[in-house]
Enzyme design. Structure first.
Site, PDB file in Angstrom:
ATOM      1  CE  LYS A  34      -8.170   7.585  22.216  1.00 40.12           C
ATOM      2  NZ  LYS A  34      -8.333   9.021  22.477  1.00 40.12           N
ATOM      3  CE1 TYR A 257      16.673  -3.617   0.001  1.00 36.09           C
ATOM      4  CE2 TYR A 257      15.508  -3.901   2.078  1.00 36.09           C
ATOM      5  CZ  TYR A 257      15.740  -4.276   0.765  1.00 36.09           C
ATOM      6  OH  TYR A 257      15.027  -5.300   0.221  1.00 36.09           O
TER       7      TYR A 257
HETATM    8  C1  LIG Z   1      -7.998   9.298  23.848  1.00 43.42           C
HETATM    9  C2  LIG Z   1      -8.900  10.013  24.762  1.00 43.42           C
HETATM   10  C3  LIG Z   1      -8.885   9.719  26.146  1.00 43.42           C
HETATM   11  C4  LIG Z   1      -7.852   8.826  26.785  1.00 43.42           C
HETATM   12  O1  LIG Z   1      -6.613   9.485  26.797  1.00 43.42           O
HETATM   13  P1  LIG Z   1      -5.338   8.871  27.525  1.00 43.42           P
HETATM   14  O2  LIG Z   1      -4.360   9.971  27.547  1.00 43.42           O
HETATM   15  O3  LIG Z   1      -4.895   7.717  26.701  1.00 43.42           O
HETATM   16  O4  LIG Z   1      -5.778   8.458  28.885  1.00 43.42           O
HETATM   17  C5  LIG Z   1      -9.842  10.335  26.934  1.00 43.42           C
HETATM   18  N1  LIG Z   1     -10.738  11.203  26.411  1.00 43.42           N
HETATM   19  C6  LIG Z   1     -10.761  11.516  25.099  1.00 43.42           C
HETATM   20  C7  LIG Z   1     -11.758  12.488  24.592  1.00 43.42           C
HETATM   21  C8  LIG Z   1      -9.837  10.941  24.230  1.00 43.42           C
HETATM   22  O5  LIG Z   1      -9.849  11.267  22.936  1.00 43.42           O
END
Ligand SMILES: *Cc1c(COP(=O)(O)O)cnc(C)c1O
Length: 347
Positions: A34, A257
């Protein structure tokens, strides 16, 4: 050519996948890609791992469709389920699996006429309290889901830890017990498919959480979820740019800045082609270091849109064009590195 660039080391990702598989040899591995594979480029990562993992986890239907359109046939799972405006036919046509976490999704599935077309993951809220059915209603909802014609049986089960990165917390054990209780309460065991609760934290620290399917995300990219490093993981990303110019700077003069930093001594400042316009965070802690010619030097003054300034020291030998690396050495920087590139994607 881009000046501020991300370099991704494929071999590091392959190494990390192999290492994670060894930790849970009898579980399937769903690689979480993702958020553009945590900014490492989802198509590149998906192609790299297509025949090395058992599935990919994604957050949005559009991401999953992109993966399928790149001719990748590995199972795909929408971790947040389909959204109510999503076209269910797309999930069916593209063979995309989905989490189911709320009544509205079940209602929608009940009105589908097709038979056994959709592979689903029943999402149980074991204590994260973000998505999923509450334990006291879970059996009723699971049964309703199983009665949807369009849903393939058996039904997979998914849950998520809130605190697996905290080894002292009792929360993980409680969540595991909640999951076990739910599985035990399902009368018709033939309805139970695969079961998954461990993301990176569970995988690395809670062996009893591995179940049939592990779902690592951040560890694939070489980053530890804990406040200590995991030496076996290799960071896959290098975020870098270059020095635009080196300038003389006098004691008592400020830079940038708001004049938030004033030099205590005569020095040389380097101006680097990297700013919040490139996704680098504007609100970094004071003295956040970068790596130049093997030295850690601090960022001084405020992060500008396309530039930052670093204090190279009065005797530095650095030159315009030299490489500047952001965040490869310690966990704070690794974390920043991931945050900043996630921001880039939103542009
Ligand atoms: C993001 C996510 C993962 C992976 O999590 P990590 O801590 O990056 O390994 C796994 N399962 C779900 C449902 C997630 O949303």
């Amino acid at each position: 050519m881009a000046i501020a660039t991300i370099e991704v080391d494929r071999n590091a990702i392959l190494h990390n996948v192999n290492y994670l598989k060894q930790l849970a040899p009898s579980s399937e591995l769903i690689a979480i890609i993702k958020a553009n594979a945590y900014a490492h480029g989802k198509l590149g990562v998906a192609k790299l791992l297509a025949d090395k993992v058992d599935g990919f986890g994604l957050a949005r239907l559009s991401e999953a469709v992109e993966i399928r359109n790149a001719n990748i046939s590995t199972p795909l799972i929408l971790l947040e389920g389909f959204f109510l405006h999503d076209d269910l036919n797309l999930l069916i046509d593209y063979n995309i699996q989905t989490a189911i976490h709320c009544d509205e999704q079940i209602d929608r599935l009940q009105s589908e006429a097709g038979q056994n077309l959709l592979t689903v993951w029943f999402q149980l809220d074991t204590g994260m309290h973000r998505l999923g059915f509450r334990p006291e209603e879970a059996i009723e909802k699971f049964t309703a889901l199983a009665n949807c014609k369009v849903v393939r049986k058996p039904i997979n089960i998914i849950s998520h830890f809130s605190s697996a990165d905290d080894l002292t917390s009792s929360q993980t054990t409680k969540q595991l017990a909640q999951l076990t209780h739910f599985l035990d309460s399902i009368a018709d065991k033939t309805l139970i498919g695969k079961c998954s609760i461990a993301a990176t934290g569970g995988l690395l620290a809670w062996e009893q959480s591995h179940k049939n399917v592990i779902r690592p995300g951040i560890a694939l990219y070489g980053v530890s979820p804990f406040d200590y490093p995991i030496p076996e993981l290799k960071p896959a990303m290098t975020f870098k740019s270059e020095l635009i110019v080196i300038r003389q700077h006098k004691a008592g003069e400020a830079v940038g800045y708001g004049q938030i930093w004033t030099s205590p001594k005569d020095t040389k400042l380097g101006v680097v082609a990297m700013g919040y316009g490139d996704g680098y965070p504007r609100n970094i802690p004071e003295n956040t270091p970068v790596l130049i010619n093997g030295r850690r030097v601090p960022i001084v003054g405020r992060v500008s849109m396309d530039m930052i300034v670093v204090d190279l020291g009065a005797n530095c030998q650095d030159r315009a064009g030299d490489e500047v690396i952001f965040g490869v050495k310690d966990s704070l920087l690794k974390r920043l590195q991931n945050i900043q590139v996630l921001v880039v994607m939103n542009f």
